[in-house]
Design a protein around this motif. Structure first.
Motif, PDB file in Angstrom:
ATOM      1  N   ASN A 248       0.849  -1.182   0.000  1.00 25.65           N
ATOM      2  CA  ASN A 248       0.000   0.000   0.000  1.00 25.65           C
ATOM      3  C   ASN A 248       0.892   1.241   0.000  1.00 25.65           C
ATOM      4  O   ASN A 248       1.668   1.446   0.924  1.00 25.65           O
ATOM      5  N   PRO A 249       0.805   2.067  -1.043  1.00 23.93           N
ATOM      6  CA  PRO A 249       1.716   3.215  -1.142  1.00 23.93           C
ATOM      7  C   PRO A 249       1.575   4.195   0.017  1.00 23.93           C
ATOM      8  O   PRO A 249       2.490   4.969   0.296  1.00 23.93           O
ATOM      9  N   ASN A 250       0.456   4.163   0.737  1.00 22.25           N
ATOM     10  CA  ASN A 250       0.285   5.087   1.861  1.00 22.25           C
ATOM     11  C   ASN A 250       0.772   4.490   3.187  1.00 22.25           C
ATOM     12  O   ASN A 250       0.788   5.180   4.192  1.00 22.25           O
TER      13      ASN A 250
HETATM   14  C1  LIG Z   1      -3.289   7.082  -0.421  1.00 22.36           C
HETATM   15  O1  LIG Z   1      -3.558   8.384   0.078  1.00 22.36           O
HETATM   16  C2  LIG Z   1      -4.061   9.274  -0.889  1.00 22.36           C
HETATM   17  C3  LIG Z   1      -4.205  10.647  -0.277  1.00 22.36           C
HETATM   18  O2  LIG Z   1      -4.504  10.584   1.049  1.00 22.36           O
HETATM   19  C4  LIG Z   1      -5.371   8.729  -1.470  1.00 22.36           C
HETATM   20  O3  LIG Z   1      -5.837   9.594  -2.484  1.00 22.36           O
HETATM   21  C5  LIG Z   1      -5.137   7.346  -2.040  1.00 22.36           C
HETATM   22  O4  LIG Z   1      -6.343   6.771  -2.495  1.00 22.36           O
HETATM   23  C6  LIG Z   1      -4.488   6.423  -1.014  1.00 22.36           C
HETATM   24  N1  LIG Z   1      -4.137   5.180  -1.687  1.00 22.36           N
HETATM   25  C7  LIG Z   1      -4.484   3.989  -1.182  1.00 22.36           C
HETATM   26  C8  LIG Z   1      -4.093   2.799  -1.998  1.00 22.36           C
HETATM   27  O5  LIG Z   1      -5.027   3.883  -0.136  1.00 22.36           O
END
Ligand SMILES: *[C@@H]1O[C@H](CO)[C@@H](O)[C@H](O)[C@H]1NC(C)=O
Ligand SMILES: *[C@@H]1O[C@H](CO)[C@@H](O)[C@H](O)[C@H]1NC(C)=O
Ligand SMILES: *[C@@H]1O[C@H](CO)[C@@H](O)[C@H](O)[C@H]1NC(C)=O
Ligand SMILES: *[C@@H]1O[C@H](CO)[C@@H](O)[C@H](O)[C@H]1NC(C)=O
Ligand SMILES: *[C@@H]1O[C@H](CO)[C@@H](O)[C@H](O)[C@H]1NC(C)=O
Ligand SMILES: *[C@@H]1O[C@H](CO)[C@@H](O)[C@H](O)[C@H]1NC(C)=O
Ligand SMILES: *[C@@H]1O[C@H](CO)[C@@H](O)[C@H](O)[C@H]1NC(C)=O
Ligand SMILES: *[C@@H]1O[C@H](CO)[C@@H](O)[C@H](O)[C@H]1NC(C)=O
Ligand SMILES: *[C@@H]1O[C@H](CO)[C@@H](O)[C@H](O)[C@H]1NC(C)=O
Length: 885
Positions: A248-250
């Motif tokens: 998960n990139p976040n």
């Molecule tokens: C990660 O964070 C961004 C901004 O907060 C969001 O737009 C995005 O959907 C998130 N990606 C995932 C895979 O959760």
């Protein structure tokens, strides 16, 4: 507050050039291996040797058959220690060097008892860890303080200690640096699903990198492109070519571990390299937090280039649980990444080892009498519970190394004579050699052990008489009862009565009465004066002095030393040395301290030790000589102190220590090149030539050796230690016949045989110095085909093997004509017949020719000066502690 710093590869590439070669200095011991199978090489290229000779006890074993499929050499054999409480390995190491030290313990049911191990591991006198797992590797990173390293296994219950492998790997000095203490391995991991452990030769330091299997929420990434790994940490390419990244990139990248206690301190090392090819629009930037607190960032890993983020100060974790998190910053489009990580806890080794000279002296005594005691392993004094049998120590001052104060070898079956090695136990108060079979005379040197209070020699076979100097020692108790052949001395010695009835007194106070002492003093003064008159007819000019039996001059009758140089009071000497704060070294007969004169001029202050009965005589000789002698290649006397019991010589300070330590390269990282060596040799030869030809009457140095050639801040060489020099008459064939003095190995065999001293004895010693500088071999080395350097060189030359005598660290970087001329010159100096040796003037001319041909190869001679000064700054940078003599 930034607690991390980054090492940049670019800066460190310069250091990389000087990288250690393969396996240089590696010590790889396969414990329990039969010497017949030793050494052998593994497929990795590492060579293992048997532990024979490194440990005096223990038995050899082998892990059970059913485990042999799980393990390979060198794990298969082991040594176990059913006897004694503490058993120690003794390893020769390079002092002041950063080592990774690994000990491997694999039980493998070697004894068929299926009992898990439980014993302690000590590092010298300090507790290291408890071994209570049946398959474990203990690793520490430690900077050695001396050249002997001891690893001890200690029985704490019924479990028998054992060990399979001991490995030492020298590291660079500037890696894994701590504020204080050493490092104990916690983990070393790289992120890969390959399942492959990476070690030597991929890792030049032989660190073991374990792969961490990545769970579902993690994505392993790998590159086939080359990753630049040239930093001082030398992380292997295979380790840096893979990394972990959250899917998960976040998400954050979490690494969790636990510590023994909440106060345990640790250091972490994170190795980063960007191994994805990023689009222009992408950035990867991360912050590091530890247990939620910011610690480093924002940080961007460099593309295909290794950087290490490390702790400069030790860290702690609340509750002993550490959660390190890498989180992407708001700017970052990519999740955080990490290639590899290491962590270590801080381990303190606070207990100092016993005084090195005491240990060396005791070791000599042990060897000479063939004492084989199971408790005599490891440090003699500490820790207290493992004190050697028959030894007592003073360990009260924890800021000082313990000292040996008592030696009890009574009823130990000793034979032969009293070994001079005992005099090296300079802090001894009690010496008990009673009820042995010792023979020969009671040696005079015992009187020089100033602290000695009680001697028990009863029940032996001593002959001769008790030396008067021993009898006159104040406050000492001496028991010589039961030595039927020992003569009585001046009625003070109590011997077994002829009528056989028992002697009432056992301990005899040796200073019995003032009256009898006076008789002896009188007789000795007469004797000495008489001998003096006789001797001076032969010896020519010498300082006139008288001696009392304690070896010191009666001060009132002493003619003051004439001098233009400065005479200092004792209190000035104390101020000068800041109360003897910094020791530079130990000289022929006293300790040398660093000091300042006039606040700025650095000096070396040599305090004459009170215990030296030759002391005052030599002090006078040295002062008189140095006052007459001035030459740029002789260490100059700045002043002296002669106040009551306090005798001191104050010399100019030679900041670069002695030639020997520069040859051994232990203190310094650079190698003296051939041109610099020649320059130093020419200068030393000039100093010696001056003593022979420039002084009237001529002087023989008598102790020419590499430790007596000192170097100042400009690497200018000067000869030191004239303590043994004596003037000698000018007429060709006459000589001085005094006690043969000098250092073994350097001593002219003709002088030794005939006791005839000429300046050619110095030429011989200088020849040895020449060979030492050419070959960088020890003067005496029992493990060589020929133990003495002169015999060895001759042997190699007759074998036609000339190249191999050269110091390999010179790397062939010399003019061969210049070298062969120097070898030839050395061989001439070593001619067994002194008349055939060249004079020092001829040696100076020869060496200058060598220097000229070397310089013509290297270009203009000014090169020499600049070379030397470059070396000076290097020396300072590496923190050499200079020694005066
Ligand atoms: C990660 O964070 C961004 C901004 O907060 C969001 O737009 C995005 O959907 C998130 N990606 C995932 C895979 O959760
Ligand atoms: C070190 O030794 C290994 C194995 O013997 C070899 O593959 C490697 O090339 C050597 N490295 C150097 C720098 O000599
Ligand atoms: C270690 O050094 C000492 C003294 O230099 C020497 O006597 C001994 O043989 C050496 N031991 C080994 C195993 O090299
Ligand atoms: C260590 O102990 C475990 C559990 O008793 C056992 O399964 C294993 O075989 C042992 N390994 C060795 C090397 O002794
Ligand atoms: C990392 O730790 C944080 C906070 O403790 C947690 O919310 C998160 O789920 C963890 N991430 C992973 C990948 O375990
Ligand atoms: C990363 O660290 C910087 C510098 O302290 C800080 O300004 C920033 O807010 C941090 N970013 C995150 C996402 O924690
Ligand atoms: C001392 O005793 C040992 C063995 O008992 C013997 O080998 C040795 O020769 C003896 N030494 C002397 C000097 O008597
Ligand atoms: C005493 O120690 C010195 C220096 O450590 C050494 O050179 C000398 O050989 C030793 N003497 C004896 C008798 O062991
Ligand atoms: C002591 O040594 C002498 C001579 O070496 C020998 O004859 C004698 O048997 C020895 N005595 C003992 C008790 O070892």
């Amino acid at each position: 507050m930034e607690r991390y710093c980054v090492y940049f590869a670019i800066l460190l590439q310069i250091l990389h050039i000087a990288q250690a070669q393969n396996q240089t200095g590696f010590i790889s011991v396969d414990c329990g291996l039969s010497p017949r199978e030793s050494p052998y090489a593994l497929s990795t290229g590492l060579t293992y040797t048997s532990d024979t000779g490194l440990v005096n006890s223990g038995k050899t074993g082998r892990i059970a058959k059913q485990f042999e499929t799980d393990y390979n050499k060198p794990t298969l054999t082991l040594r176990y220690f059913p006897e004694g409480v503490r058993n120690c390995y003794n390893l020769n190491v390079t002092s002041d060097t950063n080592y990774m030290i690994k000990a491997t313990f694999v039980y493998g049911n070697y004894d068929g008892l299926s009992a898990d191990p439980d014993f302690d591991l000590y590092f010298g006198p300090n507790f290291w860890t408890t071994v209570n797992s049946n398959d474990t590797i203990e690793e520490i990173i430690h900077v050695t303080k001396s050249s002997l390293l001891q690893v001890c296994l200690v029985k704490t219950g019924t479990s028998i200690p054992f060990i399979n492998i001991l490995e030492l790997r020298p590291l660079r000095k500037n890696v894994y640096v701590t504020q204080s203490g050493s490092l104990q391995y916690l983990f070393r991991a790289y992120f890969s699903n390959s399942g492959r452990t990476i070690r030597y030769p991929d890792d030049v330091y032989d660190r073991k990198w374990y792969p961490v299997f990545l769970e579902n929420s993690w994505a392993p990434i790998t590159t086939t492109l080359n990753v630049n790994t040239s930093t001082i940490y030398e992380v292997p390419k295979g380790v840096m070519a893979t990394a972990a990244m959250p899917l998960n990139p976040n998400a954050t990248l979490n690494i969790t571990w636990s510590l023994e206690t909440p106060t345990t301190q640790f250091y972490s090392y994170m190795h980063f390299a960007e191994i994805q090819t990023l689009r222009a629009s992408d950035t990867r930037e991360l912050n590091v937090t530890l247990n939620g607190k910011y610690s480093y960032g924002p940080y961007t890993p460099k593309p295909f280039k290794t950087e290490t983020v490390l702790d400069l100060n030790p860290e702690q974790c609340d509750g002993g649980v550490c959660i390190l998190q890498l989180l992407k910053t708001s700017k970052s489009t990519l999740p955080p990444l990490l290639n590899a990580m290491e962590a270590f806890t801080v381990i303190d080794f606070p207990q100092m080892e016993t005084n090195r000279d005491d240990v060396a002296g005791l070791k000599n005594v042990q060897d000479i009498y063939g004492l084989n005691r199971i408790s005599w392993q490891g440090d003699p004094c500490v820790p207290k519970q493992f004190l050697w049998d028959g030894i007592n120590c003073n360990i009260s001052d924890t800021s000082m190394p313990p000292i040996i104060t008592s030696l009890d070898l009574s009823s130990s079956g000793l034979n032969g004579t009293i070994t001079p090695a005992i005099q090296n136990l300079t802090h001894l108060q009690n010496l008990d050699l009673s009820n042995n079979n010792l023979t020969g005379e009671i040696p005079e040197f015992l009187a020089d052990i100033i602290s000695l209070l009680v001697i028990d020699f009863s029940g032996n076979n001593f002959t001769g008489s008790v030396p008067p100097s021993l009898l006159q020692k104040k406050g000492m108790k001496l028991n010589v009862e039961g030595n039927p052949h020992l003569l009585c001395t001046a009625g003070l010695c109590v011997n077994k009565g002829e009528d056989g009835h028992k002697k009432k007194s056992i301990l005899v106070p040796v200073v019995a009465s003032i009256a009898s002492l006076a008789v002896i003093v009188g007789a000795l003064i007469l004797f000495l004066v008489f001998r003096k008159i006789k001797a001076s007819k032969v010896e020519g000019p010498q300082p006139s002095y008288m001696q009392t039996p304690d070896g010191r001059s009666p001060r009132s009758s002493e003619p003051a030393i004439m001098t233009n140089n400065k005479r200092f009071t004792y209190s000035e000497v104390m101020t000068m040395t800041n109360n003897f704060q910094r020791t530079l070294g130990k000289g022929g007969f006293g300790i040398v301290y660093h000091g300042f004169v006039n606040g700025t001029e650095q000096v070396a202050v040599k305090m004459l030790s009170h215990s030296s009965s030759q002391g005052y005589k030599q002090f006078k000789a040295e002062v008189e000589l140095l006052l007459r002698v001035h030459h740029k290649n002789l260490v100059a006397l700045v002043g002296y102190c002669d106040e009551g019991e306090n005798l001191a010589l104050i010399y100019e300070y030679m900041s670069n220590g002695d030639l020997k330590e520069h040859m051994s390269g232990t203190q310094n990282r650079f190698i003296l090149n051939w041109g610099t060596r020649l320059k130093i040799l020419v200068e030393s030869a000039q100093g010696l030539e001056y003593l022979h030809n420039g002084c009237k009457p001529p002087m023989v140095h008598r102790d020419v050796k590499t430790t007596n050639i000192l170097l100042n801040e400009h690497f200018q060489a000067k000869l030191a230690d004239f303590g043994l020099s004596r003037s000698f008459p000018n007429e060709g064939e006459t000589h001085v016949s005094t006690v043969v003095a000098g250092t073994p190995g350097y001593l002219d065999p003709e002088y030794y045989r005939t006791n005839w001293l000429t300046e050619k004895s110095d030429v011989y010693s200088f020849g040895i110095v020449l060979l030492e500088i050419i070959t960088n071999q020890p003067v005496i080395d029992q493990s060589r085909e020929k133990s003495h350097i002169a015999e060895w060189v001759a042997f190699m030359i007759t074998k036609g093997d000339i190249i191999s005598i050269m110091d390999p660290t010179l790397n062939g970087d010399y003019d061969s004509g210049s070298v062969w001329k120097a070898v030839e010159l050395a061989i001439c100096c070593l001619n067994p017949s002194s008349v055939r040796r060249p004079t020092m003037s001829q040696v100076v001319i020869g060496l200058n020719e060598c220097l000229a041909s070397e310089n013509s190869r290297r270009g203009p001679s000014t090169d020499m000066e600049s070379k030397s000064s470059r070396e000076v700054s290097l020396t300072i940078a590496t923190e050499v502690s200079p020694r005066a003599r």
